[in-house]
Design an enzyme around this catalytic site. Sequence first.
Site, short mmCIF file in Angstrom:
data_model
loop_
_atom_site.label_atom_id
_atom_site.label_comp_id
_atom_site.label_asym_id
_atom_site.label_seq_id
_atom_site.Cartn_x
_atom_site.Cartn_y
_atom_site.Cartn_z
N HIS A 15 5.50 -3.97 6.50
CA HIS A 15 4.57 -3.60 5.44
C HIS A 15 4.92 -2.24 4.84
O HIS A 15 4.06 -1.44 4.50
CB HIS A 15 3.14 -3.59 5.98
CG HIS A 15 2.12 -4.12 5.00
ND1 HIS A 15 1.77 -5.45 4.96
CD2 HIS A 15 1.40 -3.52 4.03
CE1 HIS A 15 0.87 -5.64 4.02
NE2 HIS A 15 0.63 -4.49 3.43
N ARG A 66 -3.73 6.02 6.14
CA ARG A 66 -2.82 6.64 5.17
C ARG A 66 -3.10 8.15 5.13
O ARG A 66 -3.77 8.67 4.25
CB ARG A 66 -3.02 6.01 3.79
CG ARG A 66 -2.65 4.52 3.73
CD ARG A 66 -3.02 3.95 2.37
NE ARG A 66 -2.75 2.53 2.28
CZ ARG A 66 -1.65 2.00 1.75
NH1 ARG A 66 -0.71 2.79 1.26
NH2 ARG A 66 -1.49 0.70 1.68
N GLN A 102 0.22 -13.87 -2.63
CA GLN A 102 0.16 -13.32 -1.27
C GLN A 102 -1.28 -13.35 -0.80
O GLN A 102 -2.18 -12.82 -1.46
CB GLN A 102 0.70 -11.88 -1.25
CG GLN A 102 0.62 -11.19 0.09
CD GLN A 102 -0.56 -10.26 0.21
OE1 GLN A 102 -1.30 -10.07 -0.75
NE2 GLN A 102 -0.76 -9.70 1.38
N TYR A 126 -4.11 -12.49 2.06
CA TYR A 126 -4.69 -11.95 3.27
C TYR A 126 -5.80 -12.92 3.68
O TYR A 126 -6.84 -12.97 3.02
CB TYR A 126 -5.32 -10.58 3.01
CG TYR A 126 -4.37 -9.44 2.82
CD1 TYR A 126 -3.60 -8.96 3.88
CD2 TYR A 126 -4.29 -8.77 1.60
CE1 TYR A 126 -2.75 -7.89 3.72
CE2 TYR A 126 -3.43 -7.70 1.43
CZ TYR A 126 -2.67 -7.25 2.49
OH TYR A 126 -1.83 -6.19 2.34
N TYR A 174 -0.72 7.16 -2.24
CA TYR A 174 -1.02 5.78 -1.84
C TYR A 174 0.22 4.89 -2.00
O TYR A 174 0.55 4.09 -1.13
CB TYR A 174 -2.16 5.21 -2.68
CG TYR A 174 -2.40 3.73 -2.44
CD1 TYR A 174 -3.17 3.31 -1.37
CD2 TYR A 174 -1.81 2.77 -3.26
CE1 TYR A 174 -3.36 1.96 -1.13
CE2 TYR A 174 -2.00 1.42 -3.02
CZ TYR A 174 -2.78 1.02 -1.95
OH TYR A 174 -2.94 -0.32 -1.71
N THR A 207 0.00 -13.13 4.88
CA THR A 207 0.37 -11.85 5.49
C THR A 207 -0.34 -11.66 6.82
O THR A 207 -1.56 -11.76 6.92
CB THR A 207 0.04 -10.70 4.53
OG1 THR A 207 0.88 -10.82 3.38
CG2 THR A 207 0.28 -9.35 5.19
N LYS A 217 4.41 -13.63 6.33
CA LYS A 217 4.92 -12.28 6.12
C LYS A 217 4.46 -11.33 7.23
O LYS A 217 3.29 -11.33 7.60
CB LYS A 217 4.45 -11.74 4.77
CG LYS A 217 4.94 -10.34 4.42
CD LYS A 217 4.45 -9.95 3.04
CE LYS A 217 4.95 -8.57 2.64
NZ LYS A 217 4.30 -7.50 3.43
N SER A 263 -0.67 -9.78 -5.01
CA SER A 263 -1.47 -9.51 -3.81
C SER A 263 -2.91 -10.01 -3.97
O SER A 263 -3.47 -9.99 -5.07
CB SER A 263 -1.50 -8.00 -3.53
OG SER A 263 -2.42 -7.69 -2.52
#
Length: 390
Positions: free
Chosen positions: A282, A168, A131, A133, A28, A159, A258, A110
């Site tokens: 990212h 992922r 940050q 979202y 991760y 962001t 961002k 975050s």
Amino acid sequence: MSDMLKYPRLTDLEKKAKRRIPPFMFAYLDAGTGRDFAKDANEAAYREISLTPQFLRGRVAADTSTTLLGKVYGAPFGVAPIGLSSTIWPGAEQILARAAKAHNFPYALSTVAGDSIERVSKVGGDITWFQLYPPADRDMCLDMMRRARECGVDTLVVTADVPAPSRRERMRLSGGPVGSRGKSMYTPRVIMQSMSRPEWALRLLANGGPRFRNIEPYSDKFGGMGVTEFIGSQLNGGLDWDYLDIIRDRWPGKLLLKGILHGQDAERAARAGVDGLVISNHGGISSDAALAPIDVLPSVVREVGDRMTVIVDSGFRRGSDILKGLALGADSVIVGRATLYGVSAGGEPGATRALEILHAEIRRTMGVMGLTSVADITRDHVVLPRELPL
């Protein structure tokens, strides 16, 4: 003497981290998306760029301090936001905030970190950024902004570059519980890998397991969903220019956008009253075909660099990489994975060691280049592929 001093390079901390956290968790942290093309391209781009030293300057005492968004920091880099950082290594957010504050570097927390802005800002103080979202629920967004502001946060990092869920693949192949909404994350492979890293597992249990403390206050909005499913429903694709205008109108402090990789987006952000940009893909986890931010940086600086702050991230592994970003026009750099390698390798001493390595490499490279100040770095100090030095 700290045991971490025996690790002279970030790659040494990376190897140590791999041995201390479960394989699915290391994947991760370490992987990009797809076949890691974008992540690998980010790092390879710096190897193609050279710096031009200037000698016969005597012994140079390099001053790495820099002014960013009206505040003086100890170096031209800070700690980038990383989601699930307390799952990568329990307590990572407060560890990084303390280490960053001790060095006077900015630290961005975050939205989907394990710890909350209330708890981390008490540790980090005025070096703490948040940050964001932007969630689909705009009342929730405004409330998170309120909480950040009440904690004394001045810089909000909105962001934009995860409009769809990231794939992922390497984490899936490592046995990680990606894409397991509605299912238990505690698969047999996860349990076995966790048992193979008992210190990590015990620390995670003591931390209450994987947490999302910035999101947990909104549990009344979950509607029967688990927290990870709720996050997935809220945080992908909600941001557009009109929404950004609302955030700009309601946020009284500094606002960074961002994820910008296009000159037209940079120009539009300048018109929206954004204070600065973070040129970013990212870390290569959003799209496997994304441009390397360092390659885009010069064109964005030409477009808006005289009107706003420009920061760059993704792929920075050495202090010399940071100087390459500055020479190409960035005002500062933020570094993500490298700092979490340090935390995972050795907790707070490891975090401190990672920051010290980067800082020392900057000072040493500035000395070789004959630079006494960060403000002295110019485009003349960097050579791109197929260019010749002046």
